[in-house]
Design a protein around this motif. Structure first.
Motif, PDB file in Angstrom:
ATOM      1  N   GLU A 189       0.803  -1.211   0.000  1.00  0.00           N
ATOM      2  CA  GLU A 189       0.000   0.000   0.000  1.00  0.00           C
ATOM      3  C   GLU A 189       0.840   1.266   0.000  1.00  0.00           C
ATOM      4  O   GLU A 189       0.470   2.260  -0.606  1.00  0.00           O
ATOM      5  N   ASN A 190       1.939   1.250   0.721  1.00  0.00           N
ATOM      6  CA  ASN A 190       2.705   2.486   0.888  1.00  0.00           C
ATOM      7  C   ASN A 190       4.074   2.161   1.495  1.00  0.00           C
ATOM      8  O   ASN A 190       4.247   2.104   2.701  1.00  0.00           O
TER       9      ASN A 190
ATOM     10  N   PHE B  93      -2.247   4.495   4.975  1.00  0.00           N
ATOM     11  CA  PHE B  93      -2.536   3.337   4.141  1.00  0.00           C
ATOM     12  C   PHE B  93      -4.002   3.436   3.718  1.00  0.00           C
ATOM     13  O   PHE B  93      -4.898   3.005   4.445  1.00  0.00           O
ATOM     14  N   GLU B  95      -6.068   2.079   1.695  1.00  0.00           N
ATOM     15  CA  GLU B  95      -6.978   0.953   1.495  1.00  0.00           C
ATOM     16  C   GLU B  95      -7.317   0.245   2.806  1.00  0.00           C
ATOM     17  O   GLU B  95      -8.231  -0.557   2.854  1.00  0.00           O
ATOM     18  N   LEU B  96      -6.532   0.510   3.835  1.00  0.00           N
ATOM     19  CA  LEU B  96      -6.748  -0.192   5.101  1.00  0.00           C
ATOM     20  C   LEU B  96      -7.653   0.631   6.010  1.00  0.00           C
ATOM     21  O   LEU B  96      -7.826   1.827   5.814  1.00  0.00           O
ATOM     22  N   ASP B 134     -13.326   1.737  12.203  1.00  0.00           N
ATOM     23  CA  ASP B 134     -13.547   0.750  11.147  1.00  0.00           C
ATOM     24  C   ASP B 134     -13.658   1.349   9.758  1.00  0.00           C
ATOM     25  O   ASP B 134     -13.805   0.630   8.778  1.00  0.00           O
ATOM     26  N   THR B 136     -12.575   3.080   6.226  1.00  0.00           N
ATOM     27  CA  THR B 136     -11.392   2.961   5.372  1.00  0.00           C
ATOM     28  C   THR B 136     -10.651   4.299   5.387  1.00  0.00           C
ATOM     29  O   THR B 136     -11.265   5.350   5.195  1.00  0.00           O
TER      30      THR B 136
END
Lengths: 311, 238
Positions: A189-190, B93, B95-96, B134, B136
């Motif tokens: 991701e990074n 991050f 996408e997390l 929770d 994104t």
């Protein structure tokens, strides 16, 4: 038990049950798919989870296959140690290639892995006296016996493929849920942020390459043992592209995706070649449509659409 | 009581071709202080802190952290020693989830699963992102992403927290919360703050270092800096 673990155990159980009900032809296809899915799962550790795109994974598959095959054929090593030697060969190759190739990134990394893989292919041809070059060699049925079991027989072959598949499926599931696995995702991701959280990015990438290459080597060794043939074609470019395709189709960065993608692709080719000689055209169109409408692959799209828990 | 030095540099320099972005900077940051680093755009602030935490190598000079020469250590080793760096341009991050982001910051130095979760929750509460655990990370509003960035810094429980323009793009009310947050952080950690917002600097800093054209032109308490002529010239031109 979480949903994720339940799902994967369910798939494993279903595949075991199918062994007893499938007609002979599909039984054989599925055994092959499971071995190739191991190849794809190995590829996925690097590509799907760590974000490292290799174009040379055929070399790891071939290293496992030839490591096992040559040990048996040339040096009369029994099957089990030969299989382990195949895995060890892929492990060593992955370690060396990883150390060298990880000095690059992005496109250069793709080219370097492709180049190493081509070198292995050329080496196999060059040492034709031992490897039988282009032709490859068959492993006699008498060699493919272990503890009284005939691995060339459909039922044992299926069972062996299922066993390897299950171990690797649960193994990758454990890996991606582990602390190290999460760091791999973070790198994907990074990378810079991951480094600035205090993680040794290079070491984690090397670990991913080695784990990935070793799993792919196990797939190659298993393929040779179960299907009785060791050939140079497995070290060529198409076998570097297949795992990439399977993973993309099934869903990069999902544990079950590589299996789904491999299964899908096998049956897509199987069914379309029954319909027309131009089956590659059908396959091509199907792939284009999937990429257009499900760019994250089958399982990746499911994850985006509500199954957020899918690992 | 003599202050204990946490981080110091000796004649630290960085050249880009013929351009000297940072020239012979010698700094000394004491344990527990909040140090602000200010200066006009292009003064070399980010280059300087990047050399402190190892993102870019120094051309010459020395960086000492807790009495240990870390000049040649790669970034991740310095971070592991207790520095934390938050990016000027938000770098989460995307996408997390929010909690996974902080978890990555926390899990490096804590082993047990439960303690990690507890620390993640505590850190998110502290920056006010508790309700968004929770979500994104990429879907958060900009100001919340800045807070997440800071949470990732705090999650590491660093000895030295380096904040590179943390209030950039925040609203006034968000800035107020930020000032309160850093005050509470500074009770336990040393903070190095690069900041353009002079009100924030005056409210937080124990000591201010002013950089111009890669050199330190002044250093002192907020009061001293406010009265300093060289600083005024650098900022106002002249």
């Amino acid at each position: 038990m979480s949903r994720a673990v339940g799902l994967h155990l369910g798939v494993i159980a279903a595949l075991l049950a199918l062994q007893f009900v499938l007609p002979a032809y599909h039984h054989g296809v599925l055994a092959r798919v499971m071995v190739m899915a191991v190849f794809a799962m190995g590829y996925n550790v690097m590509f799907g989870y760590t974000g490292l795109l290799s174009l040379g994974h055929a070399m790891f598959f071939a290293a496992g296959m030839y490591g096992m095959g040559l040990a048996m054929k040339q040096w009369d090593v029994p099957l089990v140690p030969a299989f382990l030697l195949g895995i060890a060969a892929a492990f060593l190759l992955a370690l060396v290639v990883g150390v060298l190739a990880l000095r690059t990134a992005g496109v250069a990394f793709m080219i370097v892995t492709l180049m190493f893989s081509q070198s292995l292919f050329l080496a196999i041809l060059h040492f034709g006296a031992i490897t039988r070059g282009d032709e490859g060699f068959a492993l006699a049925r008498s060699l493919r016996q272990v503890a009284g079991l005939d691995l060339a027989a459909p039922a044992t072959r299926y069972f062996a493929a299922w066993g390897l598949f299950s171990v690797v499926l649960l193994g990758t599931l454990a890996l991606v849920r582990s602390r190290r696995g999460r760091v791999l995702v973070a790198i994907r991701e990074n990378e810079e942020r991951t480094r600035m959280l205090g993680y040794d990015v290079w070491r984690h990438k090397l670990m991913a390459v080695v784990v990935s290459g070793t799993i792919c080597g196990a797939a190659g060794a298993a393929y040779g043992v179960l299907f009785g043939y060791v050939g140079a074609s497995f070290s060529q470019v198409p076998y570097s592209i297949f795992p990439l395709l399977w993973v993309l189709l099934g869903g990069a960065g999902t544990v079950i995706g590589p299996f789904v993608g491999t299964l899908f692709m096998f049956y897509l080719i199987d069914l379309s070649s029954g319909l027309t000689d131009a089956y590659m055209l059908v396959v091509g169109v199907a792939l284009v449509l999937l990429t257009l409408f499900l760019p994250r692959g089958l399982m990746g799209s499911l994850r985006d659409r509500g199954m957020k828990w899918l690992p | 009581m003599a202050a204990v030095s946490l981080l110091s540099t000796h004649a630290l320099s960085r050249n880009y071709g013929g351009l000297q972005a940072v020239k012979n900077v010698s700094l000394d940051i004491s344990q527990g202080e909040v140090r602000a680093l200010i200066g006009p755009n292009g003064a070399g602030k980010t280059t300087l802190v990047s050399m402190l935490c190892g993102r870019i190598p120094a051309t010459s000079g020395q960086v000492v952290f807790e009495g240990r020469d870390v000049t040649t250590l790669p970034a991740h080793r310095r971070i592991a020693l207790g520095m934390a760096y938050t990016f000027q341009i938000t770098s989460v991050f995307a996408e997390l989830s929010v909690s996974e982001n902080v978890e990555l910051a926390v899990q490096r130095h804590i082993a047990e699963r439960q303690k990690i979760t507890a620390q993640v929750d505590r850190t998110l509460e502290r920056v006010g992102l508790g309700r968004m655990a929770d979500r994104t990370a990429g879907d958060l509003a900009y100001g919340h992403q800045r807070l997440l960035e800071i949470a990732m810094g705090l999650g590491q429980t660093p000895k030295l927290l380096i904040l590179d323009e943390p209030t950039q793009g925040l609203s006034d009310s968000e800035i107020e919360d930020f000032v309160a947050l850093i005050r509470s952080v500074s009770e336990k950690s040393t903070v190095l703050l690069i900041e353009h917002n002079i009100n924030v600097v005056m409210a937080l800093a124990d000591k201010i270092t002013v950089l111009n054209f890669g050199e330190i032109i002044a250093e002192g308490t907020p009061g001293e800096i406010r009265a300093n002529e060289a600083v005024q010239t650098a900022y106002l031109g002249g």
